[in-house]
Each structure stands twice: as structure tokens, then as C-alpha cells.
Motif scaffolding. Structure first.
Motif, PDB file in Angstrom:
ATOM      1  N   LEU A 193       0.847  -1.188   0.000  1.00  0.00           N
ATOM      2  CA  LEU A 193       0.000   0.000   0.000  1.00  0.00           C
ATOM      3  C   LEU A 193       0.888   1.245   0.000  1.00  0.00           C
ATOM      4  O   LEU A 193       1.829   1.340   0.790  1.00  0.00           O
ATOM      5  CB  LEU A 193      -0.914  -0.005   1.219  1.00  0.00           C
ATOM      6  N   THR A 194       0.596   2.191  -0.864  1.00  0.00           N
ATOM      7  CA  THR A 194       1.449   3.372  -1.011  1.00  0.00           C
ATOM      8  C   THR A 194       0.621   4.647  -0.948  1.00  0.00           C
ATOM      9  O   THR A 194      -0.609   4.620  -0.997  1.00  0.00           O
ATOM     10  CB  THR A 194       2.230   3.328  -2.335  1.00  0.00           C
ATOM     11  N   LEU A 221      -3.643  -0.460  -4.127  1.00  0.00           N
ATOM     12  CA  LEU A 221      -4.302   0.609  -3.382  1.00  0.00           C
ATOM     13  C   LEU A 221      -3.318   1.739  -3.097  1.00  0.00           C
ATOM     14  O   LEU A 221      -2.224   1.506  -2.583  1.00  0.00           O
ATOM     15  CB  LEU A 221      -4.879   0.067  -2.066  1.00  0.00           C
ATOM     16  N   ILE A 222      -3.718   2.954  -3.454  1.00  0.00           N
ATOM     17  CA  ILE A 222      -2.920   4.159  -3.197  1.00  0.00           C
ATOM     18  C   ILE A 222      -3.823   5.143  -2.456  1.00  0.00           C
ATOM     19  O   ILE A 222      -4.951   5.403  -2.894  1.00  0.00           O
ATOM     20  CB  ILE A 222      -2.415   4.784  -4.509  1.00  0.00           C
ATOM     21  N   VAL A 223      -3.342   5.712  -1.347  1.00  0.00           N
ATOM     22  CA  VAL A 223      -4.183   6.585  -0.532  1.00  0.00           C
ATOM     23  C   VAL A 223      -3.489   7.915  -0.277  1.00  0.00           C
ATOM     24  O   VAL A 223      -2.299   8.079  -0.548  1.00  0.00           O
ATOM     25  CB  VAL A 223      -4.553   5.917   0.810  1.00  0.00           C
ATOM     26  N   THR A 228      -6.219   6.545   6.617  1.00  0.00           N
ATOM     27  CA  THR A 228      -6.804   5.590   5.684  1.00  0.00           C
ATOM     28  C   THR A 228      -5.864   4.413   5.450  1.00  0.00           C
ATOM     29  O   THR A 228      -6.292   3.250   5.381  1.00  0.00           O
ATOM     30  CB  THR A 228      -7.118   6.278   4.344  1.00  0.00           C
ATOM     31  N   MET A 229      -4.565   4.706   5.344  1.00  0.00           N
ATOM     32  CA  MET A 229      -3.586   3.638   5.171  1.00  0.00           C
ATOM     33  C   MET A 229      -3.660   2.645   6.324  1.00  0.00           C
ATOM     34  O   MET A 229      -3.655   1.419   6.120  1.00  0.00           O
ATOM     35  CB  MET A 229      -2.185   4.233   5.080  1.00  0.00           C
ATOM     36  N   LYS A 230      -3.737   3.153   7.541  1.00  0.00           N
ATOM     37  CA  LYS A 230      -3.814   2.270   8.706  1.00  0.00           C
ATOM     38  C   LYS A 230      -5.081   1.419   8.663  1.00  0.00           C
ATOM     39  O   LYS A 230      -5.045   0.213   8.963  1.00  0.00           O
ATOM     40  CB  LYS A 230      -3.767   3.108   9.981  1.00  0.00           C
ATOM     41  N   GLN A 231      -6.206   2.011   8.309  1.00  0.00           N
ATOM     42  CA  GLN A 231      -7.455   1.254   8.232  1.00  0.00           C
ATOM     43  C   GLN A 231      -7.360   0.141   7.193  1.00  0.00           C
ATOM     44  O   GLN A 231      -7.841  -0.980   7.419  1.00  0.00           O
ATOM     45  CB  GLN A 231      -8.605   2.203   7.883  1.00  0.00           C
ATOM     46  N   GLY A 238      -3.156  -5.267   2.494  1.00  0.00           N
ATOM     47  CA  GLY A 238      -1.794  -5.367   1.992  1.00  0.00           C
ATOM     48  C   GLY A 238      -0.777  -5.040   3.063  1.00  0.00           C
ATOM     49  O   GLY A 238      -1.089  -4.998   4.260  1.00  0.00           O
ATOM     50  N   ILE A 239       0.455  -4.781   2.620  1.00  0.00           N
ATOM     51  CA  ILE A 239       1.571  -4.429   3.502  1.00  0.00           C
ATOM     52  C   ILE A 239       1.773  -2.921   3.437  1.00  0.00           C
ATOM     53  O   ILE A 239       1.719  -2.327   2.358  1.00  0.00           O
ATOM     54  CB  ILE A 239       2.855  -5.160   3.065  1.00  0.00           C
ATOM     55  N   ALA A 240       2.022  -2.291   4.583  1.00  0.00           N
ATOM     56  CA  ALA A 240       2.210  -0.839   4.642  1.00  0.00           C
ATOM     57  C   ALA A 240       3.483  -0.498   5.399  1.00  0.00           C
ATOM     58  O   ALA A 240       4.008  -1.315   6.158  1.00  0.00           O
ATOM     59  CB  ALA A 240       1.011  -0.171   5.304  1.00  0.00           C
ATOM     60  N   ARG A 241       3.945   0.699   5.177  1.00  0.00           N
ATOM     61  CA  ARG A 241       5.090   1.259   5.912  1.00  0.00           C
ATOM     62  C   ARG A 241       4.587   2.507   6.617  1.00  0.00           C
ATOM     63  O   ARG A 241       4.265   3.512   5.987  1.00  0.00           O
ATOM     64  CB  ARG A 241       6.215   1.594   4.937  1.00  0.00           C
TER      65      ARG A 241
END
Length: 308
Positions: A193-194, A221-223, A228-231, A238-241
Motif C-alpha cells: 500500500l502506497t 491501493l494508493i491513498v 486511511t492507510m492504517k485502516q 496489503g503491507i504498509a510502511r
């Protein structure tokens, strides 16, 4: 249009703003007056002093030797005036304070602290704006912004509030479906996720064989904001940073799982309060920054150091 008292202190304030903004038009916008008014005032100031303070060209302004001396003295005098007004008012802070910060940081730390801050400053109105986009402090008339990450070179003044490690993470439900990445290169086969910020990079930093490595990432998914990324990552998308301060509770509770930690020892996110320089820091802005410094000093996730 706000009134500026065109006495000597008013002249100093406008002159200092012209120097800081680098031009009459930019100073006029920040003061909400016309460029011609700024030009006339500076001309009147130079006539009264009998000295040229600014060298004007079609492309830039430069301080003369007399201008440098006057600028230094003006900064000191304006700060003395601000201190005198504070003392005369009994320390009461009045007016409107405009604050901007990111959605995650604002909802987690700034908003919950506001009742206490307002209780101590009952004559102050706080105007909060939460957005993960970068705002122009001058154009938006923002007194203080709290920003994450490295700061570009600018005329803004920064005060560090803390730092947080970034962590690559995913929900257990995602790991069950796809398995965990064992190396940064494995991220090529995962849904990462980016963000769609202009300043964001399509790669994540890692340490491979003691060397910095940028691993390209992509996903479905791009936010545009961290909340929103955390949700999405909690939902197993997916995987997030993300910043450790944002997901520390979820990691501790097992709602998220840290990934590739052995490759990620030095990914720090600095957190600063920033404001427009070029003159004395207004009392209301200084009070807010001091207050947030006190509130944040004991937050463990904001004192995180790189993993050894």
C-alpha cells in the motif's frame, strides 16, 4: 483588510517581512496589504533614515550594509515589544492560533490535548486543520504546522518534537493468505500500500549487506493520508510502511505484525513543529509549541531509536 499601525514598529514589521519573504509582493500577501503599500512604506522608511536599506533588481532584493544593521536591530526590538505586551497583559494569550498537522498525528496527539491547552488559555481561539498534504504556511495564514519526515530547505523555522521509527507491517489475515516476505525483494510479489503524495517515493528503504537499498514497491491501493492507510492495512488489504507512533498499539495487541525488521534498522521519521521565521515568534505560537513539547516528551513511540 487588517490595519497595520504605520508607526516605527509597524515599519519595522513590514521591513522584516520583506526581507524574510524576499520581495514586496510576497510580503504584501503575507500581511494582507497591497504591494504598492509595502513599497511606499519602505520608501518612506528609507527617506526618514536617510539610508538605502534594500538593493532592488528585477529578480531579487539584497540588504545593504545599513539594511543588515537595521534588520538585526528590528528583530531585537520587535521581540522586546512582544515581550513587553506579554508582561503588560499578565501573560494572557489572545487571538486566533491556526495549527496544521497530519491526520494521524492530529487525531492521536493534538486533538486530545486541546481541552487542556484551551483551559490554560481561555482567551485563545484555536483553528485546527488536519491534512497529510503539505500546506503553504504563508498562503494559508498558518501559525504552526507539525510535519513528519525530512524538511526541505526553506525560510521556515523548525523545532524538533520527537522522532519515530517507521515499520513495515501487515495484518495477520494478510499474512495467512500470502505468507510473510522473507527479504525486501519478496515485496515484488506482495500488495504494498502506497501514498499518492507528490513527495512520496515508489520504494521503501532497507539495509542489505550493510548498504542502503531502495526496494521498489507497488500495489492495488494508493491513498492520500495515514489514517486511511492504517485502516486498510488493518483490514488485510496489503503491507504498509507507517510511523511506529501510529501503529504501536496495534503491534502490541497483535492486530498488526512487523515485517522485515532485520533489514530496517535506520528508518527514522523526524517530527517537527515549524513556523515562519523572519521576526519574533508570536506568543500564542510559542505557547502551543511549548505545550506540545511537554505533552509528547513521555510518549515512548516518539522517542524510538533505530534498532541495532
Amino acid at each position: 483588510m487588517p490595519q497595520i499601525l504605520m508607526d516605527r514598529s509597524g515599519e519595522m514589521e513590514v521591513f522584516v517581512r520583506v526581507v524574510h519573504e524576499g520581495g514586496f509582493s510576497a510580503a504584501a500577501r503575507s500581511l494582507d496589504i497591497t504591494p504598492s503599500a509595502v513599497s511606499k512604506l519602505i520608501g518612506r522608511l528609507e527617506t526618514r533614515l536617510g539610508a538605502r536599506l534594500l538593493m532592488r533588481t528585477t529578480r531579487a532584493l539584497a540588504l545593504t550594509e545599513e539594511g543588515q544593521a537595521y534588520h538585526h536591530a528590528a528583530l531585537r526590538i520587535l521581540q522586546d515589544l512582544a515581550d513587553a505586551e506579554e508582561a503588560a497583559s499578565g501573560g494572557a494569550i489572545r487571538g486566533r492560533l491556526r495549527v496544521n498537522t497530519t491526520i494521524p498525528f492530529g487525531t492521536m496527539f493534538v486533538a486530545p490535548a486541546m481541552p487542556q491547552f484551551l483551559k490554560g488559555n481561555p482567551s485563545l481561539i484555536v483553528d485546527l486543520s488536519f491534512t497529510d498534504g503539505i500546506v503553504d504556511l504563508v498562503a494559508e495564514k498558518t501559525d504552526v504546522a507539525i510535519r513528519m519526515g525530512d524538511l526541505p530547505d526553506s525560510g521556515l523555522v523548525a523545532r524538533k518534537l520527537g522522532q519515530s521509527r517507521r515499520v513495515v507491517c501487515a495484518a495477520p489475515s494478510y499474512i495467512e493468505r500470502h505468507g510473510p516476505p522473507e527479504t525486501p525483494a519478496d515485496l515484488q510479489h506482495h500488495d504494498c500500500l502506497t501514498f499518492n503524495f507528490r513527495r512520496s517515493r515508489p520504494s521503501w528503504p532497507f539495509l542489505l549487506d550493510r548498504r542502503d537499498h531502495q526496494q521498489p514497491v507497488a500495489g492495488s491501493l494508493i491513498v492520500n493520508n495515514g489514517q486511511t492507510m492504517k485502516q486498510m492495512v488493518l483490514a488485510g488489504a496489503g503491507i504498509a510502511r507507517l510511523g511506529l507512533f501510529h501503529v504501536a498499539d496495534d503491534l502490541e495487541a497483535g492486530r498488526l505484525v512487523p515485517l522485515l525488521e532485520q533489514f530496517n534498522p535506520n528508518d527514522l521519521e523526524l517530527i517537527h513543529a515549524i513556523y515562519v521565521g523572519g521576526g519574533p515568534l508570536p506568543q500564542k505560537a510559542r505557547a502551543f509549541i511549548d505545550f506540545m513539547t511537554h505533552i509528547l516528551r513521555d510518549v515512548p513511540a516518539l522517542k524510538a531509536e533505530p534498532k541495532a
